[in-house]
Write a protein that holds these residues in place. Structure first.
Motif, PDB file in Angstrom:
ATOM      1  N   PRO A  32       0.846  -1.194   0.000  1.00 46.54           N
ATOM      2  CA  PRO A  32       0.000   0.000   0.000  1.00 46.54           C
ATOM      3  C   PRO A  32       0.886   1.250   0.000  1.00 46.54           C
ATOM      4  O   PRO A  32       1.972   1.253   0.592  1.00 46.54           O
ATOM      5  CB  PRO A  32      -0.780  -0.096   1.316  1.00 46.54           C
ATOM      6  CG  PRO A  32      -0.667  -1.529   1.733  1.00 46.54           C
ATOM      7  CD  PRO A  32       0.648  -2.018   1.198  1.00 46.54           C
ATOM      8  N   ARG A  58      -9.607   5.080  -2.962  1.00 51.06           N
ATOM      9  CA  ARG A  58     -10.034   4.072  -1.982  1.00 51.06           C
ATOM     10  C   ARG A  58      -9.064   2.903  -2.001  1.00 51.06           C
ATOM     11  O   ARG A  58      -9.012   2.113  -1.065  1.00 51.06           O
ATOM     12  CB  ARG A  58     -11.467   3.632  -2.217  1.00 51.06           C
ATOM     13  CG  ARG A  58     -11.726   2.768  -3.411  1.00 51.06           C
ATOM     14  CD  ARG A  58     -13.189   2.283  -3.433  1.00 51.06           C
ATOM     15  NE  ARG A  58     -13.540   1.710  -4.696  1.00 51.06           N
ATOM     16  CZ  ARG A  58     -13.378   0.420  -4.998  1.00 51.06           C
ATOM     17  NH1 ARG A  58     -12.889  -0.416  -4.112  1.00 51.06           N
ATOM     18  NH2 ARG A  58     -13.730  -0.018  -6.191  1.00 51.06           N
ATOM     19  N   LEU A  59      -8.290   2.767  -3.070  1.00 54.92           N
ATOM     20  CA  LEU A  59      -7.216   1.777  -3.158  1.00 54.92           C
ATOM     21  C   LEU A  59      -6.036   2.449  -3.834  1.00 54.92           C
ATOM     22  O   LEU A  59      -6.190   3.054  -4.900  1.00 54.92           O
ATOM     23  CB  LEU A  59      -7.650   0.544  -3.964  1.00 54.92           C
ATOM     24  CG  LEU A  59      -6.572  -0.541  -4.122  1.00 54.92           C
ATOM     25  CD1 LEU A  59      -6.283  -1.226  -2.790  1.00 54.92           C
ATOM     26  CD2 LEU A  59      -6.990  -1.568  -5.170  1.00 54.92           C
ATOM     27  N   VAL A  65      -3.150  -8.311  -7.968  1.00 52.15           N
ATOM     28  CA  VAL A  65      -3.854  -7.148  -7.418  1.00 52.15           C
ATOM     29  C   VAL A  65      -5.289  -7.119  -7.930  1.00 52.15           C
ATOM     30  O   VAL A  65      -6.236  -6.981  -7.148  1.00 52.15           O
ATOM     31  CB  VAL A  65      -3.119  -5.833  -7.771  1.00 52.15           C
ATOM     32  CG1 VAL A  65      -3.981  -4.617  -7.458  1.00 52.15           C
ATOM     33  CG2 VAL A  65      -1.785  -5.740  -7.039  1.00 52.15           C
ATOM     34  N   LYS A  66      -5.457  -7.256  -9.228  1.00 51.44           N
ATOM     35  CA  LYS A  66      -6.792  -7.188  -9.833  1.00 51.44           C
ATOM     36  C   LYS A  66      -7.709  -8.278  -9.277  1.00 51.44           C
ATOM     37  O   LYS A  66      -8.854  -8.009  -8.894  1.00 51.44           O
ATOM     38  CB  LYS A  66      -6.666  -7.311 -11.351  1.00 51.44           C
ATOM     39  CG  LYS A  66      -7.955  -7.089 -12.097  1.00 51.44           C
ATOM     40  CD  LYS A  66      -7.704  -7.126 -13.604  1.00 51.44           C
ATOM     41  CE  LYS A  66      -8.920  -6.734 -14.379  1.00 51.44           C
ATOM     42  NZ  LYS A  66      -9.949  -7.724 -14.493  1.00 51.44           N
ATOM     43  N   ASP A  67      -7.207  -9.497  -9.205  1.00 53.81           N
ATOM     44  CA  ASP A  67      -8.020 -10.620  -8.716  1.00 53.81           C
ATOM     45  C   ASP A  67      -8.299 -10.511  -7.219  1.00 53.81           C
ATOM     46  O   ASP A  67      -9.427 -10.724  -6.770  1.00 53.81           O
ATOM     47  CB  ASP A  67      -7.329 -11.951  -9.006  1.00 53.81           C
ATOM     48  CG  ASP A  67      -7.242 -12.251 -10.493  1.00 53.81           C
ATOM     49  OD1 ASP A  67      -7.948 -11.603 -11.297  1.00 53.81           O
ATOM     50  OD2 ASP A  67      -6.432 -13.134 -10.866  1.00 53.81           O
ATOM     51  N   THR A  68      -7.295 -10.200  -6.451  1.00 50.50           N
ATOM     52  CA  THR A  68      -7.441 -10.136  -4.993  1.00 50.50           C
ATOM     53  C   THR A  68      -8.410  -9.050  -4.557  1.00 50.50           C
ATOM     54  O   THR A  68      -9.183  -9.232  -3.613  1.00 50.50           O
ATOM     55  CB  THR A  68      -6.061  -9.912  -4.332  1.00 50.50           C
ATOM     56  OG1 THR A  68      -5.218 -11.006  -4.687  1.00 50.50           O
ATOM     57  CG2 THR A  68      -6.162  -9.809  -2.830  1.00 50.50           C
ATOM     58  N   HIS A  69      -8.393  -7.916  -5.262  1.00 51.68           N
ATOM     59  CA  HIS A  69      -9.252  -6.793  -4.889  1.00 51.68           C
ATOM     60  C   HIS A  69     -10.540  -6.750  -5.711  1.00 51.68           C
ATOM     61  O   HIS A  69     -11.331  -5.810  -5.561  1.00 51.68           O
ATOM     62  CB  HIS A  69      -8.471  -5.479  -4.999  1.00 51.68           C
ATOM     63  CG  HIS A  69      -7.393  -5.372  -3.971  1.00 51.68           C
ATOM     64  ND1 HIS A  69      -7.621  -4.930  -2.689  1.00 51.68           N
ATOM     65  CD2 HIS A  69      -6.081  -5.703  -4.015  1.00 51.68           C
ATOM     66  CE1 HIS A  69      -6.504  -4.979  -1.996  1.00 51.68           C
ATOM     67  NE2 HIS A  69      -5.552  -5.450  -2.786  1.00 51.68           N
ATOM     68  N   LEU A 103      -2.186   1.119  -4.333  1.00 45.82           N
ATOM     69  CA  LEU A 103      -1.082   0.179  -4.139  1.00 45.82           C
ATOM     70  C   LEU A 103       0.085   0.570  -5.027  1.00 45.82           C
ATOM     71  O   LEU A 103      -0.102   1.210  -6.071  1.00 45.82           O
ATOM     72  CB  LEU A 103      -1.530  -1.241  -4.493  1.00 45.82           C
ATOM     73  CG  LEU A 103      -2.650  -1.837  -3.655  1.00 45.82           C
ATOM     74  CD1 LEU A 103      -3.067  -3.194  -4.212  1.00 45.82           C
ATOM     75  CD2 LEU A 103      -2.239  -1.963  -2.201  1.00 45.82           C
ATOM     76  N   LEU A 162     -11.136  -6.132  -8.863  1.00 35.15           N
ATOM     77  CA  LEU A 162     -11.224  -4.897  -9.638  1.00 35.15           C
ATOM     78  C   LEU A 162     -11.764  -5.151 -11.041  1.00 35.15           C
ATOM     79  O   LEU A 162     -11.308  -6.049 -11.742  1.00 35.15           O
ATOM     80  CB  LEU A 162      -9.838  -4.254  -9.752  1.00 35.15           C
ATOM     81  CG  LEU A 162      -9.145  -3.906  -8.437  1.00 35.15           C
ATOM     82  CD1 LEU A 162      -7.778  -3.280  -8.706  1.00 35.15           C
ATOM     83  CD2 LEU A 162     -10.008  -2.983  -7.586  1.00 35.15           C
ATOM     84  N   TYR A 173      -9.472   0.208 -12.896  1.00 41.62           N
ATOM     85  CA  TYR A 173      -8.423   0.813 -12.083  1.00 41.62           C
ATOM     86  C   TYR A 173      -7.558   1.674 -12.984  1.00 41.62           C
ATOM     87  O   TYR A 173      -7.591   1.557 -14.209  1.00 41.62           O
ATOM     88  CB  TYR A 173      -7.560  -0.249 -11.381  1.00 41.62           C
ATOM     89  CG  TYR A 173      -6.887  -1.231 -12.319  1.00 41.62           C
ATOM     90  CD1 TYR A 173      -5.588  -1.017 -12.765  1.00 41.62           C
ATOM     91  CD2 TYR A 173      -7.558  -2.371 -12.761  1.00 41.62           C
ATOM     92  CE1 TYR A 173      -4.990  -1.911 -13.637  1.00 41.62           C
ATOM     93  CE2 TYR A 173      -6.964  -3.262 -13.615  1.00 41.62           C
ATOM     94  CZ  TYR A 173      -5.673  -3.034 -14.059  1.00 41.62           C
ATOM     95  OH  TYR A 173      -5.077  -3.917 -14.921  1.00 41.62           O
TER      96      TYR A 173
END
Length: 155
Positions: free
Chosen positions: A53, A62-63, A94-98, A65, A100, A103
């Motif tokens: 982060p 809001r995000l 990043v895309k999968d975990t959050h 990273l 998204l 972005y």
């Protein structure tokens, strides 16, 4: 040339931390330093990248990273082929975990005095705005703004 460009600091806290690191002669984003830094939380590591982060997130995000290469380079084209390929593994995580579906991705290349950046170590910003969560929400909206240029003072 210093590792940091203080002319683009956004807060006094950020400037103080950069000055401390500069006096110590260390690059915050090099792997040994970032792993031992008390405020930088590593949320993912690949063979060539660190995901963390942003300690000083942009207004309206809001995000926010950072994708930081383990190689100390200042330009995307300086990355080795394995690091370039591994970038997409880190970004996909990043895309999968959050979860998204949208972005922004920003990178500044080269001399921080001219790019709007603060640190002379390539890093990519993954940004999602706070207003992006609910487009029908009423109230104040702060768009995320990333600076891509600056002019150093003339002497």
């Amino acid at each position: 040339m210093s590792l940091y460009w203080f002319g683009n600091c956004r807060t006094e806290e950020q400037r103080a931390e950069m000055e401390r690191l500069d006096r110590a002669g260390v690059c915050l984003f090099c792997p040994d330093v970032i792993r031992s830094h008390e405020k930088q939380q590593i949320v993912r590591e690949t063979a060539h990248w660190i995901v963390t982060p942003n300690e000083f997130p942009y207004a309206g995000a809001r995000l926010h990273l950072l994708l930081i290469p383990k190689e100390h380079v200042t330009d995307l084209v300086e990355l080795t082929a394995p690091a370039r390929a591994d970038l997409f593994e880190a970004l996909s995580w990043v895309k999968d975990t959050h979860g998204l579906d949208h972005y922004g991705l920003g990178a500044r290349n080269g001399d921080s005095r001219f790019t709007g950046g603060t640190i002379r170590h390539l890093h990519l910003h993954v940004l999602v705005g706070e207003g992006d969560a609910d487009p029908d929400a009423d109230g104040e909206f702060t768009p995320v703004r990333m600076k891509f240029s600056s002019r150093p003072p003339t002497r």
